[in-house]
Design an enzyme around this catalytic site. Structure first.
Site, short mmCIF file in Angstrom:
data_model
loop_
_atom_site.label_atom_id
_atom_site.label_comp_id
_atom_site.label_asym_id
_atom_site.label_seq_id
_atom_site.Cartn_x
_atom_site.Cartn_y
_atom_site.Cartn_z
N GLU A 127 0.83 -1.20 0.00
CA GLU A 127 0.00 0.00 0.00
C GLU A 127 0.86 1.25 0.00
OE1 GLU A 127 -2.78 0.13 3.28
OE2 GLU A 127 -3.18 -2.01 3.12
N GLU A 133 -3.95 8.80 5.06
CA GLU A 133 -5.11 8.54 5.92
C GLU A 133 -5.33 9.74 6.84
OE1 GLU A 133 -5.78 3.92 6.57
OE2 GLU A 133 -3.79 4.53 7.23
#
Ligand SMILES: *[C@@H]1O[C@H](CO)[C@@H](O)[C@H](O)[C@H]1NC(C)=O
Ligand SMILES: *[C@@H]1O[C@H](CO)[C@@H](O)[C@H](O)[C@H]1NC(C)=O
Ligand SMILES: *[C@@H]1O[C@H](CO)[C@@H](O)[C@H](O)[C@H]1NC(C)=O
Ligand SMILES: *[C@@H]1O[C@H](CO)[C@@H](O)[C@H](O)[C@H]1NC(C)=O
Ligand SMILES: *[C@@H]1O[C@H](CO)[C@@H](O)[C@H](O)[C@H]1NC(C)=O
Ligand SMILES: *[C@@H]1O[C@H](CO)[C@@H](O)[C@H](O)[C@H]1NC(C)=O
Ligand SMILES: *[C@@H]1O[C@H](CO)[C@@H](O)[C@H](O)[C@H]1NC(C)=O
Ligand SMILES: *[C@@H]1O[C@H](CO)[C@@H](O)[C@H](O)[C@H]1NC(C)=O
Ligand SMILES: *[C@@H]1O[C@H](CO)[C@@H](O)[C@H](O)[C@H]1NC(C)=O
Ligand SMILES: *[C@@H]1O[C@H](CO)[C@@H](O)[C@H](O)[C@H]1NC(C)=O
Length: 431
Positions: free
Chosen positions: A161, A165
């Site tokens: 990934e 966030e």
């Protein structure tokens, strides 16, 4: 601490809606021939399981997962839910839509809202195509409130990934992070300070090449990770995201009852389901307004017999394990797999999603490993749970309720993928 993948929440939700006889896959168990495809959440299946995020490492063999639709430069101004296809309708023909979704999305003025109604799993939007190095700019506003996570990530099928966030109680901080093959890492996260992400649109950018990753906030490089710096002398590998990736945006409850204490703490506490936003408009929400994807060249020396699909040639997940072909990326029906894609038959005869047998089987299932050491399954606990697809397969389209429209104005349409029955099960998951 836990691995705070933006998609972890879905595994928790999905754990409660498993078909009884679910088969799991992970580091020590590859999928059986009958259900050969290992999904993102570590469950074996056919159909959708063999499309986006099918993990070649734990699938039956390398033909199980379908070839991945290759990168195409796209500029999307998000204005209409018609730009998205439900994952329950998507068989892998990326020409049908640039974006697919699960959960709740709705139109609002010149943008799209990703919504998280009470006790729901929120929403996930994914690109249908993969990039194998490239630049992505996502123009978005985050949600707000403790426990509420808004994320924009590149997600690779081997569970790497590249992340942004936001924790809804810290609206002036975007956290950047990366993962390699789902391995937990505790010190890869870095914070970028911005103006309020709920009030203001920001352009979150990722510039990803063979040699380095740049995270750019509003065009300014905020962080650089070199491939060189990720060398792991023990495994003699670069722990660097290096195979094709989809783009995903999600809104999810990190602070869910039942989640790991570490995840809840990271998320800033439990979600308040009686907050201002829950009263009006009635759900947590994040906006996406624009996405630009620019493809970069694949690595020099890649084996190439075409231009339209990426295919794994090895389960290692190294960049040298990908070839580029013109193989078909789509299935004829939700019963097919990479062995037997059925893509040459007249697909108008294929079973529709509504008759997808996996939907009829929804029930509370057992699962190995409980809810994982931290309550929310991480991708390193490779016995994670799937059903992302089954979840969405219960889709129905609803018109926006008046409360929603009143609260934030000119809302036109609400797409909700939860049937009442499933919503009931989800509430159960929240208890
Ligand atoms: C897989 O097996 C190895 C060796 O037996 C063990 O250390 C590891 O914990 C197992 N992994 C999972 C996810 O069960
Ligand atoms: C994978 O298994 C299927 C079903 O047994 C078989 O048809 C196919 O040839 C195998 N592919 C590879 C690459 O081994
Ligand atoms: C894929 O989608 C495009 C656009 O809708 C369509 O023209 C094409 O026929 C589809 N291909 C197949 C094999 O269904
Ligand atoms: C992260 O931790 C690993 C060992 O756990 C260490 O080798 C590495 O240098 C650390 N990275 C940073 C950026 O601190
Ligand atoms: C980043 O900010 C969060 C608050 O949003 C804080 O909890 C965390 O410790 C910070 N991380 C780093 C690496 O500074
Ligand atoms: C190298 O990889 C191993 C196996 O995944 C991991 O346990 C170790 O922490 C890694 N080392 C560093 C410095 O990240
Ligand atoms: C996306 O691309 C379009 C067309 O090139 C451009 O007008 C727009 O400014 C770009 N948006 C961002 C956020 O980069
Ligand atoms: C990964 O691929 C690169 C070439 O792209 C190669 O140099 C390297 O040795 C490979 N590493 C492993 C662990 O296979
Ligand atoms: C596919 O089947 C439908 C219905 O049987 C038919 O109307 C259509 O012409 C067929 N299309 C092709 C390309 O054969
Ligand atoms: C539809 O699915 C059912 C159940 O799997 C199957 O028996 C039937 O042959 C399928 N029909 C078509 C046209 O694929």
């Amino acid at each position: 601490m836990a691995k705070f993948s933006s998609l972890n929440w879905w595994t928790l939700v999905i754990l409660f809606i498993q078909p009884i006889a679910a088969v799991y896959c992970g580091a020590n168990s590859t999928c059986p021939e009958e259900t050969p495809c290992c999904s993102q959440y570590g469950e074996c299946g056919v159909g959708s399981y063999c499309l986006g995020a099918c993990d070649p490492r734990y699938s039956f063999n390398l033909s199980a997962c379908m070839p991945l639709p290759a990168c195409k430069n796209t500029h999307t101004k998000f204005t209409s839910t018609d730009q998205f296809l439900s994952t329950s309708k998507y068989l892998g023909n990326a020409s049908e839509a640039d974006w697919i979704y699960d959960g709740h999305i709705l139109e609002y003025e010149d943008s799209i809202i990703m919504a998280m109604p009470k006790s729901s799993g929120g929403a996930v939007v994914s690109s249908t195509r993969y990039l194998w190095y490239g630049h992505v700019d996502m123009t978005m506003k985050t949600s707000r409130g403790q426990g509420v996570i808004t994320a924009f990530i590149l997600f690779l099928n081997v569970q790497d990934e590249i992340d942004y966030e936001n924790v809804g109680s810290e609206l002036e901080v975007m956290q950047t992070n990366y993962y390699y093959q789902g391995i937990l890492s505790y010190n890869h996260s870095t914070n970028v300070t911005t103006s309020n992400t709920f009030d203001n649109y920001h352009v979150l950018g990722v510039d990803w090449t063979e040699d380095r990753i740049e995270w750019l906030v509003d065009g300014k490089v905020s962080r650089t990770l070199t491939k060189e710096s990720t060398w792991n002398a023990t495994t003699r590998q670069y722990a660097y995201p290096q195979t094709p990736s989809r783009v995903q945006i999600s809104l999810w409850p990190g602070g869910a009852v039942g989640a790991a204490p570490g995840t809840i703490a990271w998320a800033g506490g439990l979600v308040d389901w009686d907050s201002e936003d829950m009263k009006n408009p009635g759900y947590y929400y994040a906006f996406i307004s624009e996405a630009n994807i620019t493809c970069y060249d694949p690595p020099v020396g890649v084996v190439k017999s075409g231009t339209s699909a990426y295919v794994y040639t090895n389960k290692e997940g190294n960049s040298s394990d990908i070839k580029i072909t013109d193989d078909k990326t789509y299935l004829g029906s939700f019963d097919n797999t990479g062995f037997n894609p059925g893509n040459d038959k007249n697909t108008s005869n294929a079973n529709s999603t509504e008759s997808d047998p996996s939907v009829a089987n929804l029930g509370v299932g057992n699962h190995p490993g409980g809810s994982g050491s931290n309550g929310v399954t991480t991708s390193s606990n490779t016995y994670t749970y799937s059903g992302f697809m089954q979840f969405a397969a219960s889709s129905s389209i609803h018109t926006a309720s008046t409360g929603i429209a009143n609260a934030i104005g000119n809302t036109k349409k609400l797409l909700a993928t939860l049937s009442i029955a499933i919503a009931g099960v989800i509430s159960l998951a929240m208890l």
